[in-house]
Design a protein around this motif. Structure first.
Motif, PDB file in Angstrom:
ATOM      1  N   GLY A 573       0.784  -1.228   0.000  1.00  0.00           N
ATOM      2  CA  GLY A 573       0.000   0.000   0.000  1.00  0.00           C
ATOM      3  C   GLY A 573       0.811   1.271   0.000  1.00  0.00           C
ATOM      4  N   GLY A 574       2.134   1.162  -0.022  1.00  0.00           N
ATOM      5  CA  GLY A 574       2.981   2.337  -0.095  1.00  0.00           C
ATOM      6  C   GLY A 574       3.297   2.698  -1.529  1.00  0.00           C
ATOM      7  N   LYS A 575       4.312   3.539  -1.696  1.00  0.00           N
ATOM      8  CA  LYS A 575       4.768   3.925  -3.024  1.00  0.00           C
ATOM      9  C   LYS A 575       6.263   3.683  -3.104  1.00  0.00           C
ATOM     10  CE  LYS A 575       4.972   5.831  -7.099  1.00  0.00           C
ATOM     11  NZ  LYS A 575       4.496   5.084  -8.285  1.00  0.00           N
ATOM     12  N   GLY A 576       6.672   2.863  -4.075  1.00  0.00           N
ATOM     13  CA  GLY A 576       8.081   2.533  -4.227  1.00  0.00           C
ATOM     14  C   GLY A 576       8.698   3.161  -5.460  1.00  0.00           C
ATOM     15  N   TYR A 577       9.986   3.500  -5.347  1.00  0.00           N
ATOM     16  CA  TYR A 577      10.747   4.053  -6.463  1.00  0.00           C
ATOM     17  C   TYR A 577      12.031   3.242  -6.624  1.00  0.00           C
ATOM     18  CZ  TYR A 577       7.852   8.266  -5.888  1.00  0.00           C
ATOM     19  OH  TYR A 577       6.804   9.142  -5.776  1.00  0.00           O
ATOM     20  N   LEU A 578      12.355   2.866  -7.835  1.00  0.00           N
ATOM     21  CA  LEU A 578      13.639   2.258  -8.145  1.00  0.00           C
ATOM     22  C   LEU A 578      14.560   3.350  -8.674  1.00  0.00           C
ATOM     23  CD1 LEU A 578      15.445  -0.260  -8.493  1.00  0.00           C
ATOM     24  CD2 LEU A 578      14.497  -0.486 -10.809  1.00  0.00           C
ATOM     25  N   VAL A 579      15.737   3.478  -8.063  1.00  0.00           N
ATOM     26  CA  VAL A 579      16.662   4.553  -8.423  1.00  0.00           C
ATOM     27  C   VAL A 579      18.003   3.932  -8.793  1.00  0.00           C
ATOM     28  CG1 VAL A 579      17.701   6.732  -7.700  1.00  0.00           C
ATOM     29  CG2 VAL A 579      15.487   6.030  -6.733  1.00  0.00           C
ATOM     30  N   GLY A 580      18.438   4.112 -10.038  1.00  0.00           N
ATOM     31  CA  GLY A 580      19.705   3.576 -10.510  1.00  0.00           C
ATOM     32  C   GLY A 580      20.592   4.659 -11.081  1.00  0.00           C
ATOM     33  N   ARG A 581      21.697   4.253 -11.698  1.00  0.00           N
ATOM     34  CA  ARG A 581      22.652   5.219 -12.231  1.00  0.00           C
ATOM     35  C   ARG A 581      22.019   6.119 -13.285  1.00  0.00           C
ATOM     36  NH1 ARG A 581      28.740   3.602 -13.652  1.00  0.00           N
ATOM     37  NH2 ARG A 581      28.924   4.134 -11.454  1.00  0.00           N
ATOM     38  N   GLU A 582      21.113   5.563 -14.060  1.00  0.00           N
ATOM     39  CA  GLU A 582      20.472   6.362 -15.100  1.00  0.00           C
ATOM     40  C   GLU A 582      19.605   7.477 -14.516  1.00  0.00           C
ATOM     41  OE1 GLU A 582      17.839   2.827 -14.127  1.00  0.00           O
ATOM     42  OE2 GLU A 582      19.982   3.228 -14.433  1.00  0.00           O
ATOM     43  N   ASP A 583      19.324   7.415 -13.214  1.00  0.00           N
ATOM     44  CA  ASP A 583      18.509   8.442 -12.559  1.00  0.00           C
ATOM     45  C   ASP A 583      19.349   9.459 -11.787  1.00  0.00           C
ATOM     46  OD1 ASP A 583      15.956   7.084 -13.192  1.00  0.00           O
ATOM     47  OD2 ASP A 583      16.700   5.556 -11.795  1.00  0.00           O
ATOM     48  N   GLU A 584      20.659   9.382 -11.917  1.00  0.00           N
ATOM     49  CA  GLU A 584      21.539  10.225 -11.099  1.00  0.00           C
ATOM     50  C   GLU A 584      21.233  11.702 -11.290  1.00  0.00           C
ATOM     51  OE1 GLU A 584      26.277  10.557  -9.915  1.00  0.00           O
ATOM     52  OE2 GLU A 584      25.663   9.379 -11.664  1.00  0.00           O
ATOM     53  N   HIS A 585      20.975  12.127 -12.527  1.00  0.00           N
ATOM     54  CA  HIS A 585      20.756  13.539 -12.801  1.00  0.00           C
ATOM     55  C   HIS A 585      19.457  14.060 -12.188  1.00  0.00           C
ATOM     56  CE1 HIS A 585      18.413  11.483 -15.881  1.00  0.00           C
ATOM     57  NE2 HIS A 585      17.748  12.599 -16.075  1.00  0.00           N
ATOM     58  N   ARG A 586      18.521  13.145 -11.860  1.00  0.00           N
ATOM     59  CA  ARG A 586      17.258  13.583 -11.270  1.00  0.00           C
ATOM     60  C   ARG A 586      17.040  13.002  -9.875  1.00  0.00           C
ATOM     61  NH1 ARG A 586      12.614  10.376 -12.364  1.00  0.00           N
ATOM     62  NH2 ARG A 586      13.155   8.313 -13.163  1.00  0.00           N
ATOM     63  N   LEU A 587      18.137  12.659  -9.214  1.00  0.00           N
ATOM     64  CA  LEU A 587      18.049  12.087  -7.871  1.00  0.00           C
ATOM     65  C   LEU A 587      17.314  13.023  -6.912  1.00  0.00           C
ATOM     66  CD1 LEU A 587      18.807   9.848  -5.863  1.00  0.00           C
ATOM     67  CD2 LEU A 587      21.031  10.965  -5.556  1.00  0.00           C
ATOM     68  N   SER A 588      17.645  14.307  -6.975  1.00  0.00           N
ATOM     69  CA  SER A 588      16.975  15.274  -6.093  1.00  0.00           C
ATOM     70  C   SER A 588      15.487  15.339  -6.360  1.00  0.00           C
ATOM     71  CB  SER A 588      17.596  16.663  -6.268  1.00  0.00           C
ATOM     72  OG  SER A 588      18.931  16.673  -5.826  1.00  0.00           O
ATOM     73  N   ASP A 589      15.109  15.288  -7.631  1.00  0.00           N
ATOM     74  CA  ASP A 589      13.684  15.356  -7.979  1.00  0.00           C
ATOM     75  C   ASP A 589      12.928  14.133  -7.457  1.00  0.00           C
ATOM     76  OD1 ASP A 589      14.058  17.759  -9.277  1.00  0.00           O
ATOM     77  OD2 ASP A 589      14.380  16.836 -11.245  1.00  0.00           O
ATOM     78  N   ILE A 590      13.557  12.956  -7.522  1.00  0.00           N
ATOM     79  CA  ILE A 590      12.904  11.743  -7.029  1.00  0.00           C
ATOM     80  C   ILE A 590      12.705  11.823  -5.517  1.00  0.00           C
ATOM     81  CG2 ILE A 590      13.156   9.242  -6.738  1.00  0.00           C
ATOM     82  CD1 ILE A 590      14.698   9.229  -9.400  1.00  0.00           C
ATOM     83  N   ILE A 591      13.723  12.311  -4.807  1.00  0.00           N
ATOM     84  CA  ILE A 591      13.604  12.452  -3.351  1.00  0.00           C
ATOM     85  C   ILE A 591      12.495  13.439  -3.004  1.00  0.00           C
ATOM     86  CG2 ILE A 591      14.792  13.242  -1.265  1.00  0.00           C
ATOM     87  CD1 ILE A 591      17.399  12.164  -2.533  1.00  0.00           C
ATOM     88  N   LYS A 592      12.438  14.555  -3.731  1.00  0.00           N
ATOM     89  CA  LYS A 592      11.387  15.545  -3.472  1.00  0.00           C
ATOM     90  C   LYS A 592       9.999  14.970  -3.750  1.00  0.00           C
ATOM     91  CE  LYS A 592      14.343  19.547  -4.447  1.00  0.00           C
ATOM     92  NZ  LYS A 592      14.632  20.634  -5.419  1.00  0.00           N
ATOM     93  N   GLN A 593       9.890  14.141  -4.783  1.00  0.00           N
ATOM     94  CA  GLN A 593       8.608  13.505  -5.077  1.00  0.00           C
ATOM     95  C   GLN A 593       8.201  12.547  -3.958  1.00  0.00           C
ATOM     96  OE1 GLN A 593       6.369  14.133  -7.377  1.00  0.00           O
ATOM     97  NE2 GLN A 593       5.014  12.478  -6.662  1.00  0.00           N
ATOM     98  N   ALA A 594       9.180  11.817  -3.434  1.00  0.00           N
ATOM     99  CA  ALA A 594       8.903  10.925  -2.305  1.00  0.00           C
ATOM    100  C   ALA A 594       8.433  11.725  -1.090  1.00  0.00           C
ATOM    101  CB  ALA A 594      10.143  10.117  -1.963  1.00  0.00           C
ATOM    102  N   GLN A 595       9.058  12.863  -0.854  1.00  0.00           N
ATOM    103  CA  GLN A 595       8.627  13.716   0.257  1.00  0.00           C
ATOM    104  C   GLN A 595       7.194  14.200   0.043  1.00  0.00           C
ATOM    105  OE1 GLN A 595      12.215  16.256  -0.208  1.00  0.00           O
ATOM    106  NE2 GLN A 595      12.435  16.085   2.023  1.00  0.00           N
ATOM    107  N   LYS A 596       6.860  14.545  -1.189  1.00  0.00           N
ATOM    108  CA  LYS A 596       5.506  15.007  -1.503  1.00  0.00           C
ATOM    109  C   LYS A 596       4.486  13.886  -1.259  1.00  0.00           C
ATOM    110  CE  LYS A 596       2.843  17.086  -5.315  1.00  0.00           C
ATOM    111  NZ  LYS A 596       1.858  16.017  -5.527  1.00  0.00           N
ATOM    112  N   GLU A 597       4.818  12.676  -1.706  1.00  0.00           N
ATOM    113  CA  GLU A 597       3.928  11.526  -1.478  1.00  0.00           C
ATOM    114  C   GLU A 597       3.687  11.328   0.017  1.00  0.00           C
ATOM    115  OE1 GLU A 597       2.383   9.279  -3.413  1.00  0.00           O
ATOM    116  OE2 GLU A 597       3.242   9.501  -5.409  1.00  0.00           O
ATOM    117  N   THR A 598       4.737  11.475   0.787  1.00  0.00           N
ATOM    118  CA  THR A 598       4.621  11.271   2.233  1.00  0.00           C
ATOM    119  C   THR A 598       3.751  12.345   2.866  1.00  0.00           C
ATOM    120  OG1 THR A 598       6.825  10.267   2.236  1.00  0.00           O
ATOM    121  CG2 THR A 598       5.935  10.932   4.354  1.00  0.00           C
ATOM    122  N   ARG A 599       3.926  13.580   2.444  1.00  0.00           N
ATOM    123  CA  ARG A 599       3.080  14.659   2.979  1.00  0.00           C
ATOM    124  C   ARG A 599       1.607  14.427   2.647  1.00  0.00           C
ATOM    125  NH1 ARG A 599       7.555  17.871   1.410  1.00  0.00           N
ATOM    126  NH2 ARG A 599       6.601  18.308  -0.629  1.00  0.00           N
TER     127      ARG A 599
END
Length: 622
Positions: A573-599
């Motif tokens: 029932g949660g939300k999962g994200y897979l983060v690999g090397r290809e996501d390095e340039h948007r690592l900050s954006d993924i973390i911010k999205q996770a924070q938004k989901e949590t809020r």
């Protein structure tokens, strides 16, 4: 009694004494003075709940079982929130976190037998972490213990080595005084876990229990009559005086304090110091002294501080007197070292890192911990069995107007900056595969909210995080403590989010440790406690592998797989994200999205694929 023996003779006196003792043990004397209310619908769980409410308990963590259902139902009726988890260990870990963050006793209730044995590691962890915790356990009925009843084992022997106090309830009237006593003991002296066993017939109402005391096809004759009388008397004694009015208010809590003379001697010692150092341990965060008062005292003293365990974050994010690096070098130079709740165990090389020329002040509530290894590797100049937090406040007041020479903390801070710049440069290096774990940790640290709580659960990845992440304030870092237990993450995060619902709660997981409690994403979903988990996934028990491979030439049992932990989180029932090397340039954006989901109320998990670095080579794993 002597007069009676003189009149009747000693043989008769022995008989009379024996009869009185038997009457006492069978409850006959008590029943003469106290009524058994056979029509009352009340049950023992209500007595437990009344005491807990009177002590300000807000949560009871549990994995449900028939032995303890009356406790859970009664607590819910009185407004105590029941939080059910997917493993009994998680329930205890959550109670541990509540105890640490709230200053009250954390409470967990589990069923008999395997329910209790599943808590053993978590209870031991609480003992070593000095957390005040009450474990309520079910048990077989009072007359069925040792006779092969369902889930019946000798639970008392199991928990006596782990707990400050253990009790087995034998009559309903014992519940209130026993629970009050246990709660007081848990908080007094050196805090720790306490355990109360509740046989099932002490928790359910009379009319149900009485049905279980009937004997089908009883023996005929005298033996049948004796058996029937014994069972009836046992039942009546079980409930005699059960619902009489009793005091449920908290008993006094006894906390050892330094004497005025001891404090004065320390004031004189510190006032002459040129290079003092304070090593602050978890014990310094314990009640009754508010952590903000301790922080102010440390800032007034101006003495450089190394913070460990729960004291991480005591001085905020960027304090000029908080030194994070090069502790061994600082201790070599220090002329006065104050061990405030810090123990000379493996974390201080058993005291060997302390300079024998240094004056050492040791303050600890527990005498054994206070003097640990002092017979071999170090000697305290002044040893105080007392509360570290209140001692620091009194020391600061006694040294009002005096501050540590500023060039000393400034020189140590300069070393901090050099080391942390080197760590930052290492974070920018490319790993052979996947993402650099140090870069991931730095990114999370930079983006987390200022009121965040960090839960540390793992080995290598979490060890790196301990060097890099900066808790924003007091009581914003949770780790298992000296026992080094894996699996605390789900429970600690659950307890933290309940205590601080407005805060971001981050679990920093190794991929190995995440397997212990990732199922609690179901609990986070059901109980609306959205947290963020970061899994450093290198498909390995790296902290062990790092030494095992070069020493023994094999990686056996250390390898894992790059498991889809993000899909597990989705399934619960949660939300999962897979983060690999290809996501390095948007690592900050993924973390911010996770924070938004949590809020927005959804627990999230970042499954971050990480590579290998040499950042922690030589770190301890045994």
């Amino acid at each position: 009694m002597e007069l009676i023996c003189t009149v009747l003779g000693y043989s008769a006196c022995i008989v009379v004494g024996g009869l009185l003792f038997a009457a006492y043990k069978l409850g006959l004397l008590y029943q003469l003075l106290h009524k058994t209310e056979t029509k009352s619908p009340r049950h023992g769980g209500e007595s437990v709940a009344e005491v807990l409410r009177a002590h300000g308990v807000k949560y009871v963590f549990t994995l449900v079982g028939g032995h303890i259902s009356p406790i859970l139902v009664a607590c819910e009726k009185l407004g105590i929130r029941i939080v059910d988890t997917r493993h009994e260990a998680t329930a205890v870990f959550a109670a541990d976190a509540v105890a640490r963050l709230s200053g009250t006793v954390g409470v967990a209730a589990v069923t008999a037998g395997p329910g209790l044995t599943n808590t053993v590691t978590a209870v031991k962890n609480a003992q070593m972490a000095e957390s005040p915790l009450l474990l309520l356990g079910g048990a077989a009925g009072t007359l069925l213990q040792g006779r092969g009843a369902l889930q019946d084992i000798d639970q008392m022997s199991l928990f006596k080595p782990l707990c400050k106090f253990c009790a087995s309830i034998r009559t309903v009237r014992e519940i209130v005084p026993t629970v009050r006593k246990a709660l007081s003991i848990a908080q007094s002296g050196t805090p720790g876990p306490v355990f109360i066993e509740f046989p099932i017939d002490t928790l359910y109402p009379y009319h149900l229990v009485s049905q279980e005391f009937g004997v089908k096809n009883p023996p005929k004759g005298l033996m049948g009559k004796i058996l029937a009388w014994y069972l009836h008397n046992h039942l009546m004694n079980l409930f005699a005086g059960a619902w009489e009015t009793r005091d449920v208010s908290p008993l006094p809590v006894h906390i050892p304090q330094a004497t005025d003379d001891q404090v004065q001697k320390c004031i004189e010692l510190v006032s002459r110091a040129k290079k003092p150092v304070i090593l602050l341990g978890s014990q310094a965060t314990l009640p009754p002294t508010p952590v903000d008062n301790i922080r102010q005292a440390l800032e007034d003293l101006g003495i450089p501080c190394f913070l460990g365990g729960m004291s991480r974050g005591m001085l905020g994010k960027n304090s000029p007197i908080h030194i994070r690096q090069n502790r061994r070098d600082a201790l070599k130079e220090a002329d006065v070292v104050l061990l405030a709740g810090t123990v000379c165990d493996f974390r201080l090389s058993y005291g060997r890192v302390l300079n024998r020329r240094s004056k050492i002040i040791a303050v600890n509530r527990d005498r054994t911990q206070l003097l640990k290894n002092s017979d071999m590797f170090w000697k305290p100049t002044i040893a105080i069995q007392g509360d570290a937090g209140s001692f620091l406040v009194r020391l600061s007041k006694g040294l009002q107007g005096h501050r540590c020479p500023e060039e000393w903390p400034q020189s140590l801070k300069a070393g901090d900056v050099t080391k942390e710049n080197a760590n930052r440069a290492k974070a920018d290096e490319k790993t052979e595969h996947h993402l650099n774990p140090l870069k991931v940790i730095h990114c999370v640290d930079e983006l987390m909210d200022e009121d965040s709580i960090i839960v540390a659960d793992g080995g290598d990845f979490v060890g790196s995080a301990a060097y890099i992440m900066r808790p924003r304030g007091p009581l914003r870092w949770l780790d298992p403590g000296a026992f080094g237990t894996l699996g605390v993450g789900g429970g600690f995060a659950l307890g933290a989010k309940l205590c601080r619902p407005e805060s971001e709660v981050w679990i920093v997981y190794g991929d190995g440790s995440s397997g212990y409690s990732v199922a609690e994403f179901d609990t986070f979903t059901r109980h609306k406690t959205p947290v963020i988990a970061v899994v450093g996934n290198d498909a390995c028990w790296s902290q062990i592998s790092r030494e095992q491979v070069p020493i023994l030439g094999s990686n056996v049992a250390c390898g894992l797989a790059f498991t889809d932990y993000h899909i597990v989180a989705d399934g619960y029932g949660g939300k999962g994200y897979l983060v690999g090397r290809e996501d390095e340039h948007r690592l900050s954006d993924i973390i911010k999205q996770a924070q938004k989901e949590t809020r927005e109320g959804r627990a999230t998990l970042l499954n971050v694929l990480i590579g290998k670095t040499n950042f922690r080579e030589g770190s301890i794993s045994v």
